[in-house]
Motif scaffolding. Structure first.
Motif, PDB file in Angstrom:
ATOM      1  N   LYS A  12      23.407  -9.456 -85.132  1.00  0.00           N
ATOM      2  CA  LYS A  12      23.481  -9.318 -83.668  1.00  0.00           C
ATOM      3  C   LYS A  12      22.619 -10.412 -83.039  1.00  0.00           C
ATOM      4  O   LYS A  12      21.434 -10.532 -83.319  1.00  0.00           O
ATOM      5  CB  LYS A  12      22.968  -7.927 -83.259  1.00  0.00           C
ATOM      6  CG  LYS A  12      22.469  -7.810 -81.808  1.00  0.00           C
ATOM      7  CD  LYS A  12      23.577  -7.696 -80.790  1.00  0.00           C
ATOM      8  CE  LYS A  12      23.221  -8.242 -79.418  1.00  0.00           C
ATOM      9  NZ  LYS A  12      22.275  -7.514 -78.614  1.00  0.00           N
ATOM     10  N   GLY A  15      22.619 -12.612 -76.086  1.00  0.00           N
ATOM     11  CA  GLY A  15      23.265 -13.693 -75.346  1.00  0.00           C
ATOM     12  C   GLY A  15      22.275 -14.808 -75.006  1.00  0.00           C
ATOM     13  O   GLY A  15      22.627 -15.987 -75.037  1.00  0.00           O
ATOM     14  N   GLY A  54      25.696 -10.619 -73.940  1.00  0.00           N
ATOM     15  CA  GLY A  54      26.239 -11.366 -72.802  1.00  0.00           C
ATOM     16  C   GLY A  54      25.197 -11.685 -71.749  1.00  0.00           C
ATOM     17  O   GLY A  54      25.514 -12.211 -70.682  1.00  0.00           O
ATOM     18  N   GLY A  55      23.933 -11.370 -72.080  1.00  0.00           N
ATOM     19  CA  GLY A  55      22.861 -11.491 -71.095  1.00  0.00           C
ATOM     20  C   GLY A  55      22.631 -12.887 -70.555  1.00  0.00           C
ATOM     21  O   GLY A  55      22.014 -13.044 -69.500  1.00  0.00           O
ATOM     22  N   ARG A  59      24.568  -9.356 -66.838  1.00  0.00           N
ATOM     23  CA  ARG A  59      24.148  -8.021 -67.304  1.00  0.00           C
ATOM     24  C   ARG A  59      24.494  -7.010 -66.227  1.00  0.00           C
ATOM     25  O   ARG A  59      24.178  -7.204 -65.057  1.00  0.00           O
ATOM     26  CB  ARG A  59      22.634  -7.974 -67.522  1.00  0.00           C
ATOM     27  CG  ARG A  59      22.215  -8.420 -68.883  1.00  0.00           C
ATOM     28  CD  ARG A  59      20.930  -7.771 -69.353  1.00  0.00           C
ATOM     29  NE  ARG A  59      20.608  -8.287 -70.683  1.00  0.00           N
ATOM     30  CZ  ARG A  59      19.866  -9.368 -70.885  1.00  0.00           C
ATOM     31  NH1 ARG A  59      19.344 -10.019 -69.871  1.00  0.00           N
ATOM     32  NH2 ARG A  59      19.645  -9.775 -72.110  1.00  0.00           N
ATOM     33  N   GLY A  60      25.126  -5.919 -66.654  1.00  0.00           N
ATOM     34  CA  GLY A  60      25.553  -4.890 -65.720  1.00  0.00           C
ATOM     35  C   GLY A  60      24.409  -4.349 -64.876  1.00  0.00           C
ATOM     36  O   GLY A  60      24.540  -4.154 -63.664  1.00  0.00           O
ATOM     37  N   ASP A  74      29.241  -3.535 -65.484  1.00  0.00           N
ATOM     38  CA  ASP A  74      29.233  -3.498 -66.946  1.00  0.00           C
ATOM     39  C   ASP A  74      30.500  -4.125 -67.524  1.00  0.00           C
ATOM     40  O   ASP A  74      30.446  -4.804 -68.557  1.00  0.00           O
ATOM     41  CB  ASP A  74      29.088  -2.050 -67.440  1.00  0.00           C
ATOM     42  CG  ASP A  74      27.643  -1.574 -67.453  1.00  0.00           C
ATOM     43  OD1 ASP A  74      26.724  -2.418 -67.418  1.00  0.00           O
ATOM     44  OD2 ASP A  74      27.427  -0.345 -67.498  1.00  0.00           O
ATOM     45  N   VAL A 135      31.006  -1.763 -77.203  1.00  0.00           N
ATOM     46  CA  VAL A 135      31.784  -0.588 -77.599  1.00  0.00           C
ATOM     47  C   VAL A 135      33.032  -0.447 -76.714  1.00  0.00           C
ATOM     48  O   VAL A 135      33.837   0.449 -76.913  1.00  0.00           O
ATOM     49  CB  VAL A 135      30.957   0.718 -77.550  1.00  0.00           C
ATOM     50  CG1 VAL A 135      29.695   0.603 -78.394  1.00  0.00           C
ATOM     51  CG2 VAL A 135      30.587   1.106 -76.128  1.00  0.00           C
ATOM     52  N   ALA A 137      32.982   0.202 -73.469  1.00  0.00           N
ATOM     53  CA  ALA A 137      32.766   1.181 -72.396  1.00  0.00           C
ATOM     54  C   ALA A 137      31.501   0.818 -71.619  1.00  0.00           C
ATOM     55  O   ALA A 137      30.537   0.310 -72.211  1.00  0.00           O
ATOM     56  CB  ALA A 137      32.612   2.586 -72.986  1.00  0.00           C
ATOM     57  N   THR A 142      25.395  -4.222 -75.996  1.00  0.00           N
ATOM     58  CA  THR A 142      25.923  -4.796 -77.244  1.00  0.00           C
ATOM     59  C   THR A 142      25.065  -4.382 -78.443  1.00  0.00           C
ATOM     60  O   THR A 142      25.511  -4.507 -79.574  1.00  0.00           O
ATOM     61  CB  THR A 142      26.012  -6.326 -77.160  1.00  0.00           C
ATOM     62  OG1 THR A 142      24.779  -6.825 -76.671  1.00  0.00           O
ATOM     63  CG2 THR A 142      27.137  -6.753 -76.251  1.00  0.00           C
TER      64      THR A 142
HETATM   65  N1  UDP Z   1      28.180  -3.986 -71.875  1.00  0.00           N
HETATM   66  C1  UDP Z   1      28.741  -2.726 -71.657  1.00  0.00           C
HETATM   67  N2  UDP Z   1      29.170  -1.999 -72.738  1.00  0.00           N
HETATM   68  C2  UDP Z   1      29.036  -2.441 -74.016  1.00  0.00           C
HETATM   69  C3  UDP Z   1      28.433  -3.710 -74.224  1.00  0.00           C
HETATM   70  C4  UDP Z   1      28.018  -4.460 -73.142  1.00  0.00           C
HETATM   71  O1  UDP Z   1      28.870  -2.293 -70.538  1.00  0.00           O
HETATM   72  O2  UDP Z   1      29.445  -1.744 -74.938  1.00  0.00           O
HETATM   73  C5  UDP Z   1      27.803  -4.819 -70.709  1.00  0.00           C
HETATM   74  C6  UDP Z   1      26.477  -4.425 -70.072  1.00  0.00           C
HETATM   75  O3  UDP Z   1      26.588  -4.624 -68.678  1.00  0.00           O
HETATM   76  C7  UDP Z   1      25.507  -5.439 -70.647  1.00  0.00           C
HETATM   77  C8  UDP Z   1      26.363  -6.678 -70.731  1.00  0.00           C
HETATM   78  O4  UDP Z   1      27.642  -6.167 -71.119  1.00  0.00           O
HETATM   79  O5  UDP Z   1      24.389  -5.658 -69.815  1.00  0.00           O
HETATM   80  C9  UDP Z   1      25.902  -7.712 -71.694  1.00  0.00           C
HETATM   81  O6  UDP Z   1      25.504  -7.156 -72.912  1.00  0.00           O
HETATM   82  P1  UDP Z   1      23.962  -7.028 -73.359  1.00  0.00           P
HETATM   83  O7  UDP Z   1      23.102  -6.760 -72.170  1.00  0.00           O
HETATM   84  O8  UDP Z   1      23.910  -6.064 -74.482  1.00  0.00           O
HETATM   85  O9  UDP Z   1      23.672  -8.497 -73.894  1.00  0.00           O
HETATM   86  P2  UDP Z   1      22.361  -9.115 -74.561  1.00  0.00           P
HETATM   87  O10 UDP Z   1      21.154  -8.484 -73.932  1.00  0.00           O
HETATM   88  O11 UDP Z   1      22.407  -8.789 -76.025  1.00  0.00           O
HETATM   89  O12 UDP Z   1      22.499 -10.575 -74.321  1.00  0.00           O
END
Ligand code: UDP
Length: 240
Positions: A12, A15, A54-55, A59-60, A74, A135, A137, A142
């Motif tokens: 993993k 982002g 995807g950060g 980020r949602g 999200d 997932v 949803a 992630t």
């Molecule tokens: N997200 C979501 N459902 C999931 C995975 C990701 O809604 O199953 C959205 C959520 O808004 C999240 C964004 O995608 O903030 C980016 O993913 P994440 O924050 O996990 O990224 P990372 O912090 O690993 O870069």
């Protein structure tokens, strides 16, 4: 290189590691650097599943904090992870590593849907499988996507590549005396709210006995070192 103890891993990457030294988005040079790390790990004979956050794009929670509907924000975050997955696919294929992207939100023009049996076949054929859209949803991250795919694909470990070299008992940026754990058990991580992954992801790994290896992906060659049992990392497992 000696053989790592694991046969199949899920890696993993947040982002933000795709940004390189930028403040936002994707730095193709840095993605190529990460792809070289993945290739080196792959060449040890490992089967590799990848989940990328995807950060670096959206980020949602950040959208919701500015007044957006959380679920809508999200979904935008999930789409960001698909962009990152495609960027990583491109970088890996430029190095001759075969890959497939499977997204939890179907997008048949650009990638496959998540189909476990198909993913198994890809891994058997030596392809790296990149799971996108978490997932699938809202209200998840992630990290949860990574834990879910690690369980579903029966991975021997979840490797979490971040900007820090492990799990500390307090924030090392604030407390210079913070101590890094070599190993720590799942329940301590949850009870002490240690920054590893979100609680639902840690609980899923605990319930399926999947060790979580937290290490810095920013150091060159570190992924391969950690897989050989040499690099600096923290292992979250049942009994520390
Ligand atoms: N997200 C979501 N459902 C999931 C995975 C990701 O809604 O199953 C959205 C959520 O808004 C999240 C964004 O995608 O903030 C980016 O993913 P994440 O924050 O996990 O990224 P990372 O912090 O690993 O870069």
């Amino acid at each position: 290189m000696s053989k790592p103890a694991y046969k199949r891993i899920l890696l993993k990457l947040s982002g933000e590691v795709l940004m390189g030294s930028q403040q936002f988005g994707i730095d193709p040079e840095f993605v190529a650097e990460l792809a070289r790390e993945v290739k080196a790990a792959k060449e040890t004979g490992l089967e590799i599943c990848l989940v990328i956050g995807g950060g670096n794009i959206f980020r949602g929670m950040a959208g919701a904090a500015k007044g957006m509907d959380r679920a809508q924000a999200d979904y935008m975050g999930m789409l960001a992870t698909v962009m990152n997955a495609l960027a990583m696919q491109n970088a890996l294929e430029q190095l001759g590593v075969h890959t497939r992207v499977q997204s939890a939100i179907e997008m048949d023009k650009v990638c496959e849907p998540v189909i476990k049996r198909r993913a198994e076949r890809h891994l058997e054929k030596g392809r790296v499988v990149i799971f996108a859209a978490g997932v699938g949803a809202p209200y998840f991250t992630t990290d949860s996507g990574a834990a879910l795919r690690a369980a579903e694909m029966r991975c021997d470990a979840l490797l979490k590549g971040t900007s820090v070299d492990g799990v500390y008992d307090s924030d090392p940026k604030i407390n210079p005396a913070a101590k890094r754990y070599e190993t720590v058990d799942y329940d301590t991580v949850l009870a002490d709210n240690l920054k590893v992954m979100d609680a639902s992801a840690v609980a899923l790994c605990r319930d399926n006995s999947i060790p979580i290896v937290v290490f810095s992906i920013r150091e060159k060659g570190n992924l391969a070192r950690v897989l050989r049992g040499e690099g600096t990392c923290t292992i979250v497992k049942k009994e520390a």
